[in-house]
Design an enzyme around this catalytic site. Structure first.
Site, PDB file in Angstrom:
ATOM      1  N   LYS A 178      53.546   8.627  38.585  1.00  0.00           N
ATOM      2  CA  LYS A 178      54.907   9.270  38.041  1.00  0.00           C
ATOM      3  C   LYS A 178      55.854   7.803  37.610  1.00  0.00           C
ATOM      4  CE  LYS A 178      53.694  13.389  40.610  1.00  0.00           C
ATOM      5  NZ  LYS A 178      53.971  14.342  41.569  1.00  0.00           N
ATOM      6  N   GLN A 183      57.640  14.002  47.053  1.00  0.00           N
ATOM      7  CA  GLN A 183      56.074  14.403  46.853  1.00  0.00           C
ATOM      8  C   GLN A 183      55.570  14.766  48.126  1.00  0.00           C
ATOM      9  OE1 GLN A 183      54.376  13.468  44.363  1.00  0.00           O
ATOM     10  NE2 GLN A 183      52.193  14.043  45.140  1.00  0.00           N
ATOM     11  N   ASP A 189      60.641  19.655  39.851  1.00  0.00           N
ATOM     12  CA  ASP A 189      59.422  20.320  40.420  1.00  0.00           C
ATOM     13  C   ASP A 189      59.245  21.944  40.647  1.00  0.00           C
ATOM     14  OD1 ASP A 189      57.143  18.767  40.686  1.00  0.00           O
ATOM     15  OD2 ASP A 189      57.853  17.902  42.869  1.00  0.00           O
TER      16      ASP A 189
HETATM   17  N1  GUN Z   1      51.651  16.855  45.585  1.00  0.00           N
HETATM   18  C1  GUN Z   1      50.557  17.402  44.660  1.00  0.00           C
HETATM   19  N2  GUN Z   1      51.172  17.679  43.286  1.00  0.00           N
HETATM   20  C2  GUN Z   1      52.476  17.690  43.371  1.00  0.00           C
HETATM   21  C3  GUN Z   1      53.448  17.956  42.552  1.00  0.00           C
HETATM   22  O1  GUN Z   1      53.339  18.534  41.327  1.00  0.00           O
HETATM   23  N3  GUN Z   1      54.797  17.641  43.020  1.00  0.00           N
HETATM   24  C4  GUN Z   1      55.115  17.286  44.212  1.00  0.00           C
HETATM   25  N4  GUN Z   1      56.148  17.235  44.681  1.00  0.00           N
HETATM   26  N5  GUN Z   1      53.966  17.130  45.160  1.00  0.00           N
HETATM   27  C5  GUN Z   1      52.851  17.177  44.935  1.00  0.00           C
END
Ligand code: GUN
Length: 297
Positions: free
Chosen positions: A57, A101, A124
């Site tokens: 990311k 995350q 998100d």
């Molecule tokens: N953990 C696995 N996929 C994601 C996601 O798309 N966003 C976040 N914040 N955590 C994750």
């Protein structure tokens, strides 16, 4: 020889196209307003899978000119410290999106943290209010839709696949993907069934699907014989399986037996190079949209 033709969706190429458009927009914002979008990418602890997602990311942000504000917190950070970090990011004018995350360590109440994220920065789309609005008929998420579900929707619409009235079977049970993608496609008038570990005869339910979305975390568990001819197969979860033939000792596969599925499915996303890169691109898109709302009004 079968003359069956399957469309394999090149997620990397689609993501690249989305990223190029985002990069051009970031450039325009930067030239017009001397401001660039900022995404806070927060990770707690040392989980290898989370670290690898977070690195992807951050790298993707750099590629399109979005500033990533990196917070790497220790596994034993307290809940109150984490909440104060979120509050700081909420009022930081250089931050237009906040990503925490998941999963967070067990001593931290995930819902509490997600609730603290400002709705205008919830790129998100996991704030309980956003998920609640997604769940209700006639109400839309405040500003952002969760990235992976949005990717599934984008794949379907981009390929001209009608969602209304289709049998969609989502396999898995996660809050991050299964629940929001089910709600999102229900909003688009699909008939949605969720299949999970307690479901009786999952195979026969999946076989009835026009669209299968697999989010389980079990390598190649969905066999070719489970797939209705011509069905659309969106494989979301990445699994590492031992492979002594590879330098790394492992290879990445999805929840769907790809080779078998290609003989039956009409359209399929591969792993790697399918949903993953597009989901990261959606996160960048949400961040850009959030920044544009603030910068341009
Ligand atoms: N953990 C696995 N996929 C994601 C996601 O798309 N966003 C976040 N914040 N955590 C994750």
């Amino acid at each position: 020889m079968s003359d069956h033709k399957v469309t394999i969706i090149d997620g990397k190429a689609v993501a690249q196209t989305i990223r190029s458009k985002i990069a051009a927009e970031v450039c325009r914002l930067s030239e017009t307003y001397i401001k660039v979008p900022g995404l806070a990418v927060m990770i707690v602890g040392q989980r290898k899978d989370s670290q690898s997602y977070v690195n992807m990311k951050r790298k993707a942000c750099a590629e399109v000119g979005i500033k990533s504000i990196d917070l790497d917190l220790l596994e034993n950070v307290s809940e109150s410290e984490l909440i104060s970090k979120v509050h700081e990011l909420n009022v930081n004018p250089d931050v237009h999106g906040i990503l925490g995350q998941l999963p967070l360590p067990k001593h931290i109440n995930e819902e509490k943290i997600l609730t603290e994220i400002s709705l205008g920065k919830d790129v998100d789309g996991f704030h309980p209010l956003n998920i609640g609005k997604l769940a209700m008929k006639g109400r839309d998420p405040c500003l952002f839709r969760p990235c992976c579900p949005e990717t599934c929707y984008y794949i379907l619409t981009r390929h001209g696949i009608t969602i209304k009235g289709k049998n969609v079977v989502v396999v898995g049970r996660s809050n991050i993907v299964v629940l929001p993608v089910s709600l999102l496609l229900l909003k688009e008038d699909a008939t949605v069934t969720m299949v999970h570990s307690r479901t009786k005869e999952p195979e026969s339910i999946v076989r009835n699907a026009d669209i299968i979305i697999a989010v389980v975390g079990q390598a190649a568990m969905i066999k070719g014989s489970w797939i209705k001819p011509g069905a659309v197969v969106i494989d979301v979860r990445t699994n590492a399986v031992d492979d002594p033939g590879k330098k790394s000792g492992y290879r990445l596969v999805g929840d769907v037996d790809f080779q078998e599925a290609c003989k039956t499915a009409g359209c399929i996303t591969p792993i790697p190079g399918g949903v993953g890169p597009m989901t990261v691109a959606m996160l960048l898109k949400n961040t850009l949209d959030g920044a544009k709302r603030v910068i341009e009004g």
